[in-house]
Design a protein around this motif. Sequence first.
Motif, short mmCIF file in Angstrom:
data_model
loop_
_atom_site.label_atom_id
_atom_site.label_comp_id
_atom_site.label_asym_id
_atom_site.label_seq_id
_atom_site.Cartn_x
_atom_site.Cartn_y
_atom_site.Cartn_z
N ASN A 162 38.04 -97.79 107.79
CA ASN A 162 36.96 -97.22 108.61
C ASN A 162 37.51 -96.29 109.69
O ASN A 162 36.94 -95.24 109.95
N THR B 226 40.33 -94.61 109.55
CA THR B 226 40.81 -93.41 108.88
C THR B 226 39.68 -92.45 108.58
O THR B 226 39.79 -91.23 108.80
N GLN B 227 38.56 -92.97 108.12
CA GLN B 227 37.39 -92.13 107.84
C GLN B 227 36.86 -91.48 109.11
O GLN B 227 36.52 -90.30 109.11
N SER B 228 36.83 -92.22 110.19
CA SER B 228 36.35 -91.68 111.47
C SER B 228 37.27 -90.58 111.97
O SER B 228 36.80 -89.55 112.48
N ASN C 234 39.16 -88.64 110.14
CA ASN C 234 38.97 -87.47 109.28
C ASN C 234 37.69 -86.72 109.63
O ASN C 234 37.68 -85.48 109.66
N LYS C 235 36.62 -87.44 109.93
CA LYS C 235 35.37 -86.80 110.34
C LYS C 235 35.57 -86.04 111.65
O LYS C 235 35.09 -84.92 111.82
N LEU C 236 36.25 -86.66 112.60
CA LEU C 236 36.51 -86.02 113.88
C LEU C 236 37.35 -84.76 113.69
O LEU C 236 37.09 -83.73 114.32
N ASN C 237 38.33 -84.83 112.83
CA ASN C 237 39.16 -83.67 112.54
C ASN C 237 38.33 -82.53 111.97
O ASN C 237 38.51 -81.36 112.35
N ASN C 238 37.39 -82.83 111.09
CA ASN C 238 36.52 -81.81 110.52
C ASN C 238 35.63 -81.18 111.59
O ASN C 238 35.45 -79.96 111.60
N VAL C 239 35.10 -81.98 112.48
CA VAL C 239 34.25 -81.46 113.56
C VAL C 239 35.05 -80.56 114.48
O VAL C 239 34.61 -79.47 114.85
N ARG D 184 35.69 -77.21 112.84
CA ARG D 184 34.51 -76.35 112.87
C ARG D 184 34.31 -75.71 114.24
O ARG D 184 33.93 -74.56 114.36
#
Length: 49
Positions: free
Chosen positions: A31, A33-35, A37-42, A45
């Motif tokens: 969980n 790791t997924q968070s 990765n999402k933060l990195n994507n944001v 952007r």
Amino acid sequence: MNELLGLVSNVGFPIVLSIYLLTRIEEKLENLTQSINKLNNVISRIETK
């Protein structure tokens, strides 16, 4: 429950405790790791704007 008691009597408390904690921590690490990765994507952007 009987299986758990059998494991404790056969291999010892530290090994059973280690296995239990590793299985619980594994889900939390996934969980996290997924968070990340999402933060990195944001952040990516935001930087491209």
